[in-house]
Motif scaffolding. Structure first.
Motif, PDB file in Angstrom:
ATOM      1  N   UNK A   9      -5.579  -0.823   5.275  1.00 38.13           N
ATOM      2  CA  UNK A   9      -4.876  -1.388   6.426  1.00 38.13           C
ATOM      3  C   UNK A   9      -3.378  -1.344   6.151  1.00 38.13           C
ATOM      4  N   UNK A  10      -2.581  -0.982   7.156  1.00 39.20           N
ATOM      5  CA  UNK A  10      -1.141  -0.876   6.929  1.00 39.20           C
ATOM      6  C   UNK A  10      -0.323  -1.758   7.868  1.00 39.20           C
ATOM      7  N   UNK A  11      -0.962  -2.296   8.898  1.00 40.15           N
ATOM      8  CA  UNK A  11      -0.275  -3.224   9.794  1.00 40.15           C
ATOM      9  C   UNK A  11      -1.337  -4.014  10.538  1.00 40.15           C
ATOM     10  N   UNK A  12      -0.994  -5.211  10.963  1.00 41.29           N
ATOM     11  CA  UNK A  12      -1.991  -6.035  11.644  1.00 41.29           C
ATOM     12  C   UNK A  12      -1.308  -7.108  12.480  1.00 41.29           C
ATOM     13  N   UNK A  13      -2.059  -7.621  13.412  1.00 40.97           N
ATOM     14  CA  UNK A  13      -1.647  -8.766  14.209  1.00 40.97           C
ATOM     15  C   UNK A  13      -2.853  -9.675  14.415  1.00 40.97           C
ATOM     16  N   UNK A  23     -14.188   4.833   9.668  1.00 45.83           N
ATOM     17  CA  UNK A  23     -13.887   4.079   8.458  1.00 45.83           C
ATOM     18  C   UNK A  23     -13.354   2.690   8.755  1.00 45.83           C
ATOM     19  N   UNK A  24     -12.720   2.517   9.911  1.00 40.55           N
ATOM     20  CA  UNK A  24     -12.174   1.194  10.238  1.00 40.55           C
ATOM     21  C   UNK A  24     -13.302   0.202  10.509  1.00 40.55           C
ATOM     22  N   UNK A  70      -5.834  -4.243  13.935  1.00 41.22           N
ATOM     23  CA  UNK A  70      -5.405  -3.593  12.701  1.00 41.22           C
ATOM     24  C   UNK A  70      -5.089  -2.122  12.918  1.00 41.22           C
ATOM     25  N   UNK A  71      -4.056  -1.648  12.224  1.00 42.80           N
ATOM     26  CA  UNK A  71      -3.833  -0.215  12.048  1.00 42.80           C
ATOM     27  C   UNK A  71      -4.339   0.144  10.660  1.00 42.80           C
ATOM     28  N   UNK A  72      -5.242   1.119  10.614  1.00 43.81           N
ATOM     29  CA  UNK A  72      -5.930   1.494   9.378  1.00 43.81           C
ATOM     30  C   UNK A  72      -5.650   2.969   9.119  1.00 43.81           C
ATOM     31  N   UNK A 128       0.809  -1.225   0.000  1.00 44.51           N
ATOM     32  CA  UNK A 128       0.000   0.000   0.000  1.00 44.51           C
ATOM     33  C   UNK A 128       0.841   1.273   0.000  1.00 44.51           C
ATOM     34  N   UNK A 129       2.145   1.151   0.167  1.00 43.33           N
ATOM     35  CA  UNK A 129       3.003   2.331   0.308  1.00 43.33           C
ATOM     36  C   UNK A 129       2.789   3.346  -0.813  1.00 43.33           C
TER      37      UNK A 129
END
Length: 314
Positions: free
Chosen positions: A98-102, A237-238, A86-88, A36-37
């Motif tokens: 989404x740009x990071x998740x666990x 939005x998340x 998630x980081x959105x 997504x960068x």
């Protein structure tokens, strides 16, 4: 969908090939960020944190280490499933990904707050410079707030109605007991410091409270009600993202137990969402649901037209 169903659809790809793919690949959160960068502006966007339960009502937690019982806001109780944190990120042109998740794993011995701080440091290392971080009351602990302040980041978090603030030394009040003007109330959050307290009213008389912090105290004082509403609405939005990955990206529809296979499936579902968002942001589709709707429209139309004469004859 399961490996067998996907193999049936693709015809020339076997069930075993799909299963081997799920077991073989070693995708990481950084791979999602790299995807997504180029789609986003890394500076000045709104970074939201939240988690959702990927429902697996009929799975056996003893057979899959990622399956457990997690609190569901939808069911208002703990249910079986996976917990995805998630980081959105939403940038200024309104592209959101989404740009990071666990995936919560009890064997790692970490809390959701641990995952949040870990992911935030990662994305900042990867070059992200958000203007503000948002989240619900679960992530509004004093430890998290001080962590964000140390990173020189502003934030907007929901807080429970019993959180306490003080306008003068030694006197504390619960946020629910205060008269809060539309533009917010500059005050001190207990054990943290200067914040702006805001309230948003919803239907059926429900009210929620929010704390806003900016590194620049003058900007904090001057931020308007409309700016608060904009940040608040962007955070929601998340929630739309969570619905989309469940309804059109098949994130719940896996039939494997192996941890690596589940992780690969989750990554592919997130990649599917990114693909839909790319299409939406370039106006190839108007929303994330259009591809699915158009597909079913064609199938249903063909079925009706093919069977209409027989139906009318009866």
């Amino acid at each position: 969908m399961g490996c067998s169903r996907l193999a049936e659809i693709l015809e020339n790809v076997s069930h075993d090939s799909i299963n081997r793919f799920l077991l073989r690949e070693r995708y990481e959160a950084k791979d999602l960020f790299d995807t997504v960068r180029d789609l986003i502006d890394l500076k000045g966007g709104i970074l939201s944190v939240d988690d959702t339960v990927i429902e697996k009502h009929y799975s056996n937690p003893e057979c899959a280490e990622l399956i457990g019982y997690f609190w569901s806001g939808k069911y208002h109780k703990s249910i079986k499933g996976l917990n995805l944190i998630t980081l959105y990120y939403s940038d200024r042109p309104e592209k959101s990904v989404p740009i990071n998740y666990r995936i919560y794993n009890k064997k790692e011995g970490k809390t959701k707050n641990d995952y949040f701080k870990e992911m935030l440091l990662e994305v900042m290392t990867w070059g992200l410079k958000p203007s503000i971080v948002t989240g619900d009351s679960w992530y509004s602990s004093i430890a998290n707030l001080k962590f964000l302040r140390n990173q020189k980041l502003g934030f907007l978090f929901g807080v429970e109605k019993n959180r306490t603030i003080s306008n003068e030394p030694g006197k504390y009040y619960q946020v629910s007991s205060l008269e809060i003007p539309d533009e917010g109330l500059i005050t001190h959050l207990k054990e943290f410091g200067l914040i702006k307290l805001l309230r948003k009213d919803f239907r059926k008389g429900d009210s929620r409270h929010y704390i806003l912090y900016l590194p620049d105290s003058e900007k904090l004082t001057n931020i308007s009600r409309q700016e608060f509403i904009t940040i608040h609405d962007r955070h929601w939005g998340i929630e739309a993202f969570h619905r989309a990955i469940k309804q059109v990206c098949g994130i719940c529809r896996f039939m494997v137990r192996n941890t690596r296979a589940i992780q690969t499936h989750i990554f592919c579902s997130l990649q599917a969402f990114v693909r839909l968002e790319k299409m939406r942001s370039t106006n190839s589709i108007s929303n994330w649901y259009q591809v699915q709707r158009n597909l079913f429209t064609l199938v249903i139309r063909e079925y009706i037209l093919s069977n209409l004469p027989n139906t009318c004859a009866i």
